[in-house]
Scaffold this motif. Sequence first.
Motif, PDB file in Angstrom:
ATOM      1  N   PRO A 111       0.817  -1.217   0.000  1.00  0.00           N
ATOM      2  CA  PRO A 111       0.000   0.000   0.000  1.00  0.00           C
ATOM      3  C   PRO A 111       0.850   1.265   0.000  1.00  0.00           C
ATOM      4  O   PRO A 111       2.048   1.226   0.267  1.00  0.00           O
ATOM      5  CB  PRO A 111      -0.773  -0.115   1.323  1.00  0.00           C
ATOM      6  CG  PRO A 111       0.162  -0.879   2.217  1.00  0.00           C
ATOM      7  CD  PRO A 111       0.876  -1.860   1.322  1.00  0.00           C
ATOM      8  N   GLY A 112       0.213   2.381  -0.279  1.00  0.00           N
ATOM      9  CA  GLY A 112       0.890   3.673  -0.173  1.00  0.00           C
ATOM     10  C   GLY A 112       1.070   4.365  -1.508  1.00  0.00           C
ATOM     11  O   GLY A 112       0.777   3.814  -2.572  1.00  0.00           O
ATOM     12  N   LYS A 113       1.568   5.591  -1.413  1.00  0.00           N
ATOM     13  CA  LYS A 113       1.892   6.381  -2.603  1.00  0.00           C
ATOM     14  C   LYS A 113       3.402   6.563  -2.661  1.00  0.00           C
ATOM     15  O   LYS A 113       4.073   6.535  -1.631  1.00  0.00           O
ATOM     16  CB  LYS A 113       1.226   7.755  -2.528  1.00  0.00           C
ATOM     17  CG  LYS A 113      -0.281   7.727  -2.740  1.00  0.00           C
ATOM     18  CD  LYS A 113      -0.827   9.148  -2.784  1.00  0.00           C
ATOM     19  CE  LYS A 113      -2.299   9.138  -3.161  1.00  0.00           C
ATOM     20  NZ  LYS A 113      -2.831  10.527  -3.242  1.00  0.00           N
ATOM     21  N   THR A 114       3.917   6.779  -3.842  1.00  0.00           N
ATOM     22  CA  THR A 114       5.357   7.010  -3.954  1.00  0.00           C
ATOM     23  C   THR A 114       5.711   8.363  -3.327  1.00  0.00           C
ATOM     24  O   THR A 114       4.853   9.255  -3.224  1.00  0.00           O
ATOM     25  CB  THR A 114       5.825   7.022  -5.426  1.00  0.00           C
ATOM     26  OG1 THR A 114       5.218   8.132  -6.098  1.00  0.00           O
ATOM     27  CG2 THR A 114       5.451   5.727  -6.135  1.00  0.00           C
ATOM     28  N   ILE A 212      10.063   4.226  -3.369  1.00  0.00           N
ATOM     29  CA  ILE A 212       9.728   4.199  -1.944  1.00  0.00           C
ATOM     30  C   ILE A 212       8.277   4.617  -1.776  1.00  0.00           C
ATOM     31  O   ILE A 212       7.875   5.692  -2.233  1.00  0.00           O
ATOM     32  CB  ILE A 212      10.644   5.134  -1.126  1.00  0.00           C
ATOM     33  CG1 ILE A 212      12.110   4.747  -1.335  1.00  0.00           C
ATOM     34  CG2 ILE A 212      10.294   5.070   0.361  1.00  0.00           C
ATOM     35  CD1 ILE A 212      13.098   5.692  -0.697  1.00  0.00           C
ATOM     36  N   LEU A 213       7.489   3.745  -1.151  1.00  0.00           N
ATOM     37  CA  LEU A 213       6.075   4.030  -0.886  1.00  0.00           C
ATOM     38  C   LEU A 213       5.918   4.507   0.547  1.00  0.00           C
ATOM     39  O   LEU A 213       6.581   4.002   1.457  1.00  0.00           O
ATOM     40  CB  LEU A 213       5.226   2.768  -1.089  1.00  0.00           C
ATOM     41  CG  LEU A 213       5.256   2.125  -2.469  1.00  0.00           C
ATOM     42  CD1 LEU A 213       4.475   0.807  -2.453  1.00  0.00           C
ATOM     43  CD2 LEU A 213       4.667   3.066  -3.517  1.00  0.00           C
ATOM     44  N   VAL A 214       5.033   5.480   0.742  1.00  0.00           N
ATOM     45  CA  VAL A 214       4.771   5.988   2.092  1.00  0.00           C
ATOM     46  C   VAL A 214       3.267   6.088   2.334  1.00  0.00           C
ATOM     47  O   VAL A 214       2.481   6.222   1.393  1.00  0.00           O
ATOM     48  CB  VAL A 214       5.419   7.383   2.313  1.00  0.00           C
ATOM     49  CG1 VAL A 214       6.932   7.291   2.328  1.00  0.00           C
ATOM     50  CG2 VAL A 214       4.958   8.390   1.252  1.00  0.00           C
ATOM     51  N   THR A 215       2.898   6.006   3.609  1.00  0.00           N
ATOM     52  CA  THR A 215       1.508   6.239   4.015  1.00  0.00           C
ATOM     53  C   THR A 215       1.505   7.296   5.121  1.00  0.00           C
ATOM     54  O   THR A 215       2.425   7.335   5.950  1.00  0.00           O
ATOM     55  CB  THR A 215       0.840   4.947   4.538  1.00  0.00           C
ATOM     56  OG1 THR A 215       1.689   4.358   5.538  1.00  0.00           O
ATOM     57  CG2 THR A 215       0.640   3.930   3.426  1.00  0.00           C
ATOM     58  N   PRO A 216       0.484   8.174   5.143  1.00  0.00           N
ATOM     59  CA  PRO A 216       0.436   9.223   6.166  1.00  0.00           C
ATOM     60  C   PRO A 216       0.246   8.644   7.565  1.00  0.00           C
ATOM     61  O   PRO A 216      -0.443   7.629   7.731  1.00  0.00           O
ATOM     62  CB  PRO A 216      -0.792  10.057   5.769  1.00  0.00           C
ATOM     63  CG  PRO A 216      -1.192   9.603   4.406  1.00  0.00           C
ATOM     64  CD  PRO A 216      -0.669   8.217   4.243  1.00  0.00           C
ATOM     65  N   VAL A 217       0.878   9.266   8.565  1.00  0.00           N
ATOM     66  CA  VAL A 217       0.645   8.866   9.965  1.00  0.00           C
ATOM     67  C   VAL A 217       0.007  10.018  10.733  1.00  0.00           C
ATOM     68  O   VAL A 217      -1.213  10.056  10.889  1.00  0.00           O
ATOM     69  CB  VAL A 217       1.919   8.323  10.652  1.00  0.00           C
ATOM     70  CG1 VAL A 217       2.117   6.866  10.308  1.00  0.00           C
ATOM     71  CG2 VAL A 217       3.184   9.075  10.274  1.00  0.00           C
ATOM     72  N   GLU A 223       5.095   7.234   7.070  1.00  0.00           N
ATOM     73  CA  GLU A 223       5.994   6.108   7.346  1.00  0.00           C
ATOM     74  C   GLU A 223       6.174   5.345   6.043  1.00  0.00           C
ATOM     75  O   GLU A 223       5.283   5.331   5.181  1.00  0.00           O
ATOM     76  CB  GLU A 223       5.440   5.205   8.447  1.00  0.00           C
ATOM     77  CG  GLU A 223       4.161   4.480   8.110  1.00  0.00           C
ATOM     78  CD  GLU A 223       3.684   3.598   9.256  1.00  0.00           C
ATOM     79  OE1 GLU A 223       4.251   3.690  10.357  1.00  0.00           O
ATOM     80  OE2 GLU A 223       2.746   2.814   9.022  1.00  0.00           O
ATOM     81  N   VAL A 224       7.335   4.734   5.895  1.00  0.00           N
ATOM     82  CA  VAL A 224       7.607   3.971   4.670  1.00  0.00           C
ATOM     83  C   VAL A 224       6.809   2.671   4.712  1.00  0.00           C
ATOM     84  O   VAL A 224       6.906   1.898   5.661  1.00  0.00           O
ATOM     85  CB  VAL A 224       9.117   3.677   4.530  1.00  0.00           C
ATOM     86  CG1 VAL A 224       9.371   2.796   3.312  1.00  0.00           C
ATOM     87  CG2 VAL A 224       9.912   4.985   4.411  1.00  0.00           C
TER      88      VAL A 224
END
Length: 346
Positions: A111-114, A212-217, A223-224
């Motif tokens: 999951p996540g966005k680049t 590198i994918l990240v998601t909001p915290v 966070e990666v």
Amino acid sequence: MLTLQQATKLTLQLYNMTIIDISTLPSYIDQNFLVVDKDDTKYVLKIMNSEESENDSRLEVQTLAMSFLNQHGIPCQTAMLTTTGQLMHMEEIDCGQGAQTYYVRLMNYLPGKTIAESLITVQDFYQVGKLAAVIDTTMQQYVSPNLHLLKGNQRWSLSNIPLIEGYLSVMDGDPLQEVIKAVIKQYESHVIPKIGSFRKGIIHGDMNDHNILVTPVDNGRHEVSGVLDFSFLMIDCYVFEVAVVIAYMMLENPSPLDVGGAVLAGWESVTVLSDEEKDSLFLLVLGRLCQSLVYGRYNAIKYPDNDKYILSTAKSGTRLLNKLWEMGKKDVERKWFTDASTFSDK
């Protein structure tokens, strides 16, 4: 290029998977498809380019390395086994220009966005620098009979900046060509004599803003959630990893000069660079930007159907290279090293 129908048929044939949706994903010179099965589980079908498909043992080392890192808590993709128990499968495919053989892997979806698509804070860059160091120190424990395949003079290695000269004709008529020639010259006189003292090990080699994918915290931080694309995995100098991360993290950032210190501080929270390594960092970062711009233009000519994606960093990369070159080594390093020394992981 594989059609959606070909990719669907291939997935069913190799993985006995019932697909309810399939779509293309962006890629540099491979082909990627987002696959959704009947249980609504997502996967990535990856068709390696014909050049990399020629070295199956090297691909296997990369694939097993991802599983190894995943087992050590690093969010990497892992390959699904085919119905015959293989991590990857060689398939002869006709993409419209006659049949060629390509290696196929089905990877789990992360999951996540680049980072390229996300608004990243300096604290996030600290975490990316730290993660790069954790990956490389973890890989010191990786064992494989084929590790020797990760050695060698890869074109993208930062030990091979002078090789850019052989491709410089693609920059004919562009004033940037003179800057690139000057960077190569300084690299040859200031970095090459020091390379023998740099510490070496297995590095990812391409931790760029699309890998590198990240998601909001919280508080705007991230966070990666995924580290992608291990096709540049190589035995090389650790400082090269730092330089690659800094170069690519600066590309789309509105305050690019704030990036280097945060990445460096994150890296050095795990393992400290030597004075010689630090002294080479500026030219190594510039060298990577030169590689990206020159090889990007070369590959855009070679793969015209994908030139938009391949050249996605060209505009910001040109602007950044010019800016850093004009500022000069002394001023840029002062900014990076001061930021790194005063950085706190808040």
